[in-house]
Scaffold this motif. Structure first.
Motif, mmCIF file in Angstrom:
data_model
loop_
_atom_site.group_PDB
_atom_site.id
_atom_site.type_symbol
_atom_site.label_atom_id
_atom_site.label_comp_id
_atom_site.label_asym_id
_atom_site.label_seq_id
_atom_site.Cartn_x
_atom_site.Cartn_y
_atom_site.Cartn_z
ATOM 1 N N GLY A 36 0.998 -1.003 0.057
ATOM 2 C CA GLY A 36 0.214 0.292 0.195
ATOM 3 C C GLY A 36 0.723 1.201 0.386
ATOM 4 N N SER A 37 1.169 1.675 1.582
ATOM 5 C CA SER A 37 1.385 3.237 0.957
ATOM 6 C C SER A 37 2.528 2.866 2.558
ATOM 7 C CB SER A 37 1.057 4.719 1.779
ATOM 8 O OG SER A 37 0.091 4.203 3.021
ATOM 9 N N SER A 38 2.843 1.383 2.423
ATOM 10 C CA SER A 38 3.909 1.287 3.076
ATOM 11 C C SER A 38 5.270 0.774 2.200
ATOM 12 C CB SER A 38 3.502 0.949 4.455
ATOM 13 O OG SER A 38 2.312 1.659 5.848
ATOM 14 N N ARG A 39 6.520 1.029 2.908
ATOM 15 C CA ARG A 39 7.612 0.099 3.158
ATOM 16 C C ARG A 39 7.941 -1.396 3.858
ATOM 17 N NH1 ARG A 39 11.304 1.591 -1.479
ATOM 18 N NH2 ARG A 39 10.383 3.060 -1.307
ATOM 19 N N VAL A 40 7.348 -2.442 3.745
ATOM 20 C CA VAL A 40 7.752 -3.146 4.670
ATOM 21 C C VAL A 40 9.122 -3.987 4.361
ATOM 22 C CG1 VAL A 40 7.260 -5.528 5.427
ATOM 23 C CG2 VAL A 40 6.006 -3.726 5.117
ATOM 24 N N ILE A 41 10.464 -3.433 5.269
ATOM 25 C CA ILE A 41 11.759 -4.077 5.457
ATOM 26 C C ILE A 41 12.042 -5.570 5.655
ATOM 27 C CG2 ILE A 41 14.173 -3.622 5.261
ATOM 28 C CD1 ILE A 41 13.054 -0.687 5.229
ATOM 29 N N GLY A 42 12.274 -6.737 5.133
ATOM 30 C CA GLY A 42 12.939 -7.833 6.162
ATOM 31 C C GLY A 42 13.977 -7.490 6.609
ATOM 32 N N LEU A 43 15.005 -7.548 7.847
ATOM 33 C CA LEU A 43 15.454 -7.765 9.232
ATOM 34 C C LEU A 43 16.386 -9.598 9.117
ATOM 35 C CD1 LEU A 43 17.291 -6.037 9.217
ATOM 36 C CD2 LEU A 43 16.420 -5.485 11.744
ATOM 37 N N GLU A 44 17.147 -9.725 8.718
ATOM 38 C CA GLU A 44 17.624 -11.397 9.187
ATOM 39 C C GLU A 44 18.343 -10.619 10.133
ATOM 40 O OE1 GLU A 44 17.041 -15.200 9.678
ATOM 41 O OE2 GLU A 44 16.347 -13.988 8.398
ATOM 42 N N VAL A 45 17.945 -11.604 12.229
ATOM 43 C CA VAL A 45 18.246 -11.170 13.172
ATOM 44 C C VAL A 45 19.445 -12.953 13.458
ATOM 45 C CG1 VAL A 45 18.378 -10.503 15.204
ATOM 46 C CG2 VAL A 45 17.168 -9.687 13.413
ATOM 47 N N ASP A 46 20.387 -12.232 13.422
ATOM 48 C CA ASP A 46 21.097 -13.326 14.024
ATOM 49 C C ASP A 46 20.777 -14.314 15.074
ATOM 50 O OD1 ASP A 46 23.357 -15.992 14.124
ATOM 51 O OD2 ASP A 46 23.924 -14.971 14.896
ATOM 52 N N ARG A 47 20.266 -15.802 15.235
ATOM 53 C CA ARG A 47 19.311 -16.791 15.598
ATOM 54 C C ARG A 47 17.733 -16.498 16.668
ATOM 55 N NH1 ARG A 47 23.726 -17.551 20.692
ATOM 56 N NH2 ARG A 47 24.096 -15.677 20.764
ATOM 57 N N LEU A 48 17.687 -14.596 15.741
ATOM 58 C CA LEU A 48 16.316 -14.921 16.061
ATOM 59 C C LEU A 48 15.004 -15.377 14.955
ATOM 60 C CD1 LEU A 48 16.673 -11.494 18.580
ATOM 61 C CD2 LEU A 48 16.181 -14.175 18.891
ATOM 62 N N GLY A 49 15.744 -14.612 13.547
ATOM 63 C CA GLY A 49 14.524 -15.320 12.746
ATOM 64 C C GLY A 49 15.062 -13.822 11.599
ATOM 65 N N LYS A 50 13.469 -13.926 11.112
ATOM 66 C CA LYS A 50 13.583 -12.784 10.227
ATOM 67 C C LYS A 50 12.614 -11.648 10.544
ATOM 68 C CE LYS A 50 11.733 -11.802 5.460
ATOM 69 N NZ LYS A 50 11.607 -12.267 4.609
ATOM 70 N N PHE A 51 12.890 -10.188 11.056
ATOM 71 C CA PHE A 51 11.642 -9.273 11.295
ATOM 72 C C PHE A 51 11.439 -8.525 10.319
ATOM 73 C CE2 PHE A 51 13.700 -9.264 15.350
ATOM 74 C CZ PHE A 51 14.058 -10.944 16.107
ATOM 75 N N LEU A 52 9.944 -8.479 10.339
ATOM 76 C CA LEU A 52 9.625 -6.677 9.207
ATOM 77 C C LEU A 52 8.816 -5.985 9.661
ATOM 78 C CD1 LEU A 52 6.813 -9.566 7.579
ATOM 79 C CD2 LEU A 52 8.903 -9.085 6.575
ATOM 80 N N CYS A 53 9.330 -4.850 9.538
ATOM 81 C CA CYS A 53 9.581 -3.697 10.210
ATOM 82 C C CYS A 53 8.830 -2.517 8.889
ATOM 83 C CB CYS A 53 10.898 -2.894 10.287
ATOM 84 S SG CYS A 53 11.893 -4.089 9.723
ATOM 85 N N HIS A 54 8.782 -1.289 9.395
ATOM 86 C CA HIS A 54 8.895 0.454 8.394
ATOM 87 C C HIS A 54 9.226 0.450 8.305
ATOM 88 C CE1 HIS A 54 3.968 -0.739 8.028
ATOM 89 N NE2 HIS A 54 4.109 -1.366 7.639
ATOM 90 N N GLY A 55 9.793 1.223 7.416
ATOM 91 C CA GLY A 55 11.122 2.480 7.356
ATOM 92 C C GLY A 55 11.694 2.886 5.879
ATOM 93 N N GLU A 56 12.056 3.595 6.016
ATOM 94 C CA GLU A 56 12.393 4.113 4.414
ATOM 95 C C GLU A 56 12.896 2.898 3.604
ATOM 96 O OE1 GLU A 56 10.750 6.708 3.555
ATOM 97 O OE2 GLU A 56 10.256 7.507 5.394
ATOM 98 N N ALA A 57 13.645 3.748 2.539
ATOM 99 C CA ALA A 57 14.427 2.468 1.192
ATOM 100 C C ALA A 57 15.498 2.360 2.217
ATOM 101 C CB ALA A 57 14.741 4.119 0.204
ATOM 102 N N ALA A 58 15.881 1.069 1.972
ATOM 103 C CA ALA A 58 16.827 -0.129 2.129
ATOM 104 C C ALA A 58 17.242 -0.796 1.213
ATOM 105 C CB ALA A 58 16.512 -0.800 3.121
ATOM 106 N N ASN A 59 18.370 -0.906 1.361
ATOM 107 C CA ASN A 59 19.552 -1.549 0.884
ATOM 108 C C ASN A 59 19.433 -2.944 1.377
ATOM 109 O OD1 ASN A 59 20.131 0.847 -1.041
ATOM 110 N ND2 ASN A 59 21.772 1.020 0.551
ATOM 111 N N VAL A 60 19.051 -3.871 0.161
ATOM 112 C CA VAL A 60 19.533 -5.348 0.433
ATOM 113 C C VAL A 60 20.617 -6.008 0.600
ATOM 114 C CG1 VAL A 60 18.878 -7.675 0.127
ATOM 115 C CG2 VAL A 60 16.815 -5.938 -0.354
ATOM 116 N N GLY A 61 20.991 -6.404 1.840
ATOM 117 C CA GLY A 61 22.494 -7.422 1.859
ATOM 118 C C GLY A 61 22.806 -5.817 3.076
ATOM 119 N N ALA A 62 22.663 -4.992 3.041
ATOM 120 C CA ALA A 62 23.527 -4.001 4.222
ATOM 121 C C ALA A 62 23.565 -4.170 5.802
ATOM 122 C CB ALA A 62 22.838 -2.352 4.378
#
Length: 392
Positions: free
Chosen positions: A278-304
């Motif tokens: 929709g109007s939001s950007r959903v970013i997936g963040l892989e956190v060591d030993r905790l798994g993948k979190f989904l969050c809102h934010g501005e543009a992100a660089n995959v791999g960063a």
């Protein structure tokens, strides 16, 4: 023989006359800093600051000790020279002007009142130095002392006043000259908690009544949230984030801001996905030993490398095991401490997967609905919109 310091209550803050309000509001101007840097030898106290403070606004410079906020305020006042860059008050470049020519007033942390002069004489001093006629001077002083609620104490000297009354006297002295900008260097730090809360409300009320530009230095987030139209968060001589109190609180822009402005739980990881919902950007963040979190934010660089934060009051606490193990943004944790702090109950938990501590906060009234005890295993979860992406 001098009277002893008073303990009688101070009169309430009063409203200035419409004429005074209009005259001061018409005098308000904005402040602009363009690429301002301040160095002391090889040490850089303030680095390349760019800032626009609108006329008539209340702006707080917020940050820990040594972040450059007081140096910035002193450069605006003219008590420190900028190493480079431009300082503009209204439409005038003031770098080369002495403090007395900048049409600002400074309210110091120590108040800097003359101990041998009465409240009246302290407030009158600036007008007297400017050569204002005695009759006009008296009218101005009388009104301003009444505005700050010190009419009954105008004959007393600073040692005979309480800390709150000294603070009001210093405020009256600053306001009586009708400056274009009032600069406040941690003016509430010497007051006890109850008086500090009361006085900050009075400061905000006066600023709104006068429509004057206020710029205040503080290291207290509660103070900045309560007072300001906009907050400038500083760290290591740089501006980290500028925004309204709500912006800073709800959507911190960096790990530093998230840590500084409150009980945010921060998770470090790597960006693995980015999508528009929709109007939001959903970013997936892989956190060591905790798994993948989904969050809102501005543009992100995959791999960063990046992080996300979740305010402690936006967490939800559920029984273990979780009803839906596949649901996003949930963790298993063990309760290690429960602290009743009045309106709020603070719960400390350790994540089962990593041993890291996270904090959960809830209204004490609502905590009564939980049947959770120390040592118990629970499930923590949070909504995607409550998980804020932090790029740095």
């Amino acid at each position: 023989m001098l009277d002893s310091p008073v303990s009688a209550s101070t009169d309430a803050i009063a409203s200035p006359s419409r004429e005074t309000q209009a005259a001061i509001a018409a005098n308000a101007v904005g402040v602009t800093l363009r690429s301002v840097t301040k160095k002391y030898g090889s040490f850089t106290a303030v680095e390349n600051i760019n800032l626009d403070i609108p006329a008539g606004s209340y702006c707080c410079l917020l940050g820990p000790s040594g972040c450059g906020k007081t140096t910035t305020l002193r450069m605006i006042a003219g008590h420190e020279d900028a190493t480079s860059g431009e300082i503009v008050i209204g439409d005038r470049r003031v770098n080369d002007l002495p403090p007395a020519k900048r049409n600002t007033a400074m309210m110091f942390q120590s108040y800097a009142l003359f101990p041998h002069k009465t409240v009246w004489q302290n407030v009158e001093f600036g007008l007297k130095m400017r050569g204002m006629p005695k009759t006009e001077r008296a009218q101005r002083v009388e009104e301003m002392i009444e505005v700050v609620g010190l009419s009954r104490f105008s004959h007393r000297k600073p040692p005979q006043l309480s800390g709150g009354q000294q603070q009001r006297a210093a405020l009256a002295r600053a306001l009586v000259t009708r400056p274009q900008v009032l600069l406040l260097d941690e003016p509430l730090s010497a007051l006890d908690e109850n008086l500090r809360v009361k006085t900050r409300g009075e400061l905000r009320r006066l600023q709104k009544q006068f429509g004057m530009t206020f710029i205040q230095v503080t290291h207290g987030q509660d103070e900045a949230f309560a007072l300001s139209d906009r907050i400038v968060v500083m760290d290591h001589g740089r501006i980290d984030q500028i925004g309204t109190p709500a912006d800073i609180f709800r959507t911190p822009a960096s790990k530093f801001v998230a840590r500084f402005v409150g009980d945010n739980n921060i998770f470090m990881g790597k960006v693995v996905s980015e999508a528009i919902d929709g109007s939001s950007r959903v970013i997936g963040l892989e956190v060591d030993r905790l798994g993948k979190f989904l969050c809102h934010g501005e543009a992100a660089n995959v791999g960063a490398e990046a992080a996300c934060s979740v305010r402690s009051d936006r967490l939800a606490l559920h029984p273990y095991p979780p009803a839906d193990p596949a649901a996003p943004n949930q963790l298993t944790a063990r309760v290690v401490a429960i602290e009743f702090t009045g309106y709020v109950t603070r719960v400390s938990l350790l994540l089962e997967a990593t041993g890291e501590e996270v904090t959960y906060k809830v209204r004490s009234h609502d905590w009564l609905t939980h049947s959770v005890s120390e040592g118990q295993l629970v499930t923590l979860s949070w909504a995607i919109e409550d998980c804020i992406f932090l790029s740095h």
